[in-house]
Design an enzyme around this catalytic site. Sequence first.
Site, PDB file in Angstrom:
ATOM      1  N   ASP A 148       0.827  -1.196   0.000  1.00 49.71           N
ATOM      2  CA  ASP A 148       0.000   0.000   0.000  1.00 49.71           C
ATOM      3  C   ASP A 148       0.867   1.255   0.000  1.00 49.71           C
ATOM      4  O   ASP A 148       2.004   1.233  -0.485  1.00 49.71           O
ATOM      5  CB  ASP A 148      -0.933  -0.028   1.212  1.00 49.71           C
ATOM      6  CG  ASP A 148      -2.314   0.506   0.894  1.00 49.71           C
ATOM      7  OD1 ASP A 148      -2.420   1.730   0.694  1.00 49.71           O
ATOM      8  OD2 ASP A 148      -3.275  -0.279   0.828  1.00 49.71           O
ATOM      9  N   HIS A 181      -3.578   5.862   3.426  1.00 48.99           N
ATOM     10  CA  HIS A 181      -4.413   4.720   3.066  1.00 48.99           C
ATOM     11  C   HIS A 181      -3.895   3.423   3.658  1.00 48.99           C
ATOM     12  O   HIS A 181      -4.654   2.601   4.183  1.00 48.99           O
ATOM     13  CB  HIS A 181      -4.489   4.627   1.533  1.00 48.99           C
ATOM     14  CG  HIS A 181      -5.402   3.573   1.012  1.00 48.99           C
ATOM     15  ND1 HIS A 181      -4.970   2.329   0.633  1.00 48.99           N
ATOM     16  CD2 HIS A 181      -6.741   3.584   0.785  1.00 48.99           C
ATOM     17  CE1 HIS A 181      -5.993   1.617   0.189  1.00 48.99           C
ATOM     18  NE2 HIS A 181      -7.082   2.355   0.271  1.00 48.99           N
ATOM     19  N   SER A 337     -11.310  -1.190  -0.566  1.00 44.02           N
ATOM     20  CA  SER A 337      -9.984  -1.166   0.070  1.00 44.02           C
ATOM     21  C   SER A 337     -10.026  -1.784   1.460  1.00 44.02           C
ATOM     22  O   SER A 337      -9.021  -2.298   1.946  1.00 44.02           O
ATOM     23  CB  SER A 337      -9.480   0.274   0.210  1.00 44.02           C
ATOM     24  OG  SER A 337      -8.782   0.698  -0.923  1.00 44.02           O
TER      25      SER A 337
END
Length: 595
Positions: A148, A181, A337
């Site tokens: 990520d 994120h 996600s």
Amino acid sequence: MINASNLFSLRQTAAALAVASLVLSFGASAQAAQPGEFARGRILIEARAGLSDAELDDLVKAHGGKRRKVGQSRMQIVDLPPGLSEEDVVAKLARRPELKFAELDRKVTVAMAVNDPYIGSAWHIGKIGAPTAWDSTQGSGITIAVLDTGVNVAHPDLKDRIVPGFNVQDNNTDTSDLCGHGTAVAGTAAASTNNALGVAGIAGAAKIMPIRIVFKDAAGACQAYFSTIASGITYAADHGARVANVSFVGIAGSSAVKSASNYMKSKGGLVFISAGNNNVDENVVPDTAFIIVSSTDSYDAKSSFSSWGSFVSLAAPGTGIWTTNNALGYSAWNGTSFASPVAAGVAGLMMASRPDLSSAQVESLLFKTAVDLGAAGRDPVFGYGRVNAAAAVSAARAFVSTVDTTAPTASIAAPLGSSTVSGSVPVSVNALDNVGVARVELKVNGTVVATDSAAPYSFSWNSAGSPNGMAALVAVAYDAAGNAGASSTVSVNVANVTTSVPSDTIAPSVNITNPVAGAVNGTVAVSVSATDNAGAAGIRTSLSIDGVLKASGSGGSLSYSWNTKKERAGTHTVSVTARDAAGNASTKSVAVTVN
């Protein structure tokens, strides 16, 4: 035993007091990569098993390219000189029979919808039955790789979960979170449980391996490429992770990502990928290399943003997921996600409860225990259904492995028997098994010259390593239980141009194609290639590990499947010696580290 009710009451109160006013801006500012965007100056390829480094170099040099091996896999990143058309080179290389694939290195973005500033309850924990699963396991002993934007390792709910990772994009160890994120994804999968802080990850005792795969573009959005994702998955597999999560969109159709995911699967791992947030049928062909996860809400309905399609394997909660953020606090997030790491965390729980189960067994039980939603059976919106942690862990713990005595079947589809061959010969093999094929070996005149562990099983055999005349080709397929099934022999006529060498004093050139120096894990395909001025047909090769002979054969290729699980952790030396008909010999060695 954990008192789930008291645990979540504590966590919710603490988090609400700490971060009630926190609103993140990343979700609103992130810009999706355009479908046509790809890296300039580089492409991705994978060689068929058996192709030597020298032969591969010749292929890429014809286009001015220079290759870089991806971990211990056969995938390569090819850097191209300025001025060449990447599309043109890919089109030409894709037609080469020595390669499994060639593709553009496309740009992709994270699979996140805008985050919700409301600090909601951790509804998804109870929905999937995680507290019941936690009575048996919380993921201890399993490492989950988070590919990520990085992870904030200072977060109080993550700091005890972190193991060393890697920054694939910048080729260093800086895994700090560029865009926030990754920290949210990591917390969803494995934030610490039972520590009286914030939130609980699904596998809260598992370790987190942060792998940063992104760069920041001019607009400040985090973007990744097929190459960084495939490299990250390969790194995770080589360094002992059993689960990898990739919460990015537009990667399920990538040959490179499929190859890397199959590579991890061959090591006993599973790769989880988010379906996307476009609320459309993504129209991607399904593949068994990875598990694609769509998103559900608290009513077990499809999340409004979730994409779907025949490629969806599983569904998991992804609406309003309360998790960690880059500001060392907590907030609720939306997106596939977050559905993907929920499912990944459940797989981690299953593996922790039964480390002996293969990746195929874990995957099968994960699908069988899912709560069937939508149309009966597998459907394009929910796949096999919404993940059920309680049932999945219970099924894993109760699973009784039956003795598999059924051997795989194998057949050589090409070349045809009695055909005349020369130079590099593409060999295609069909292999089937009642449980699953673990690997296929290609034997030429009794010597294993190459091994392939992922379908479609294909090889590039250098026929110059065999004397002119009839050569016998046999493919042998193995399953995880060790059962082996051999194909019928296909005899071909080798007709290579030969030259005579009156006085041979030159030793053969020998190279270990795989592994390269570095970490290895699970079953490693050791590949050797050799050439000689008098021709490869007269070469005898022998392979040793730590001085113990493991394999030998004739010709210019030799392959051996090395089960590193039976070795002690630490450094081991792989050595090969090639000797020609005149008695000249040379040796090459490589040191690797078994995790």
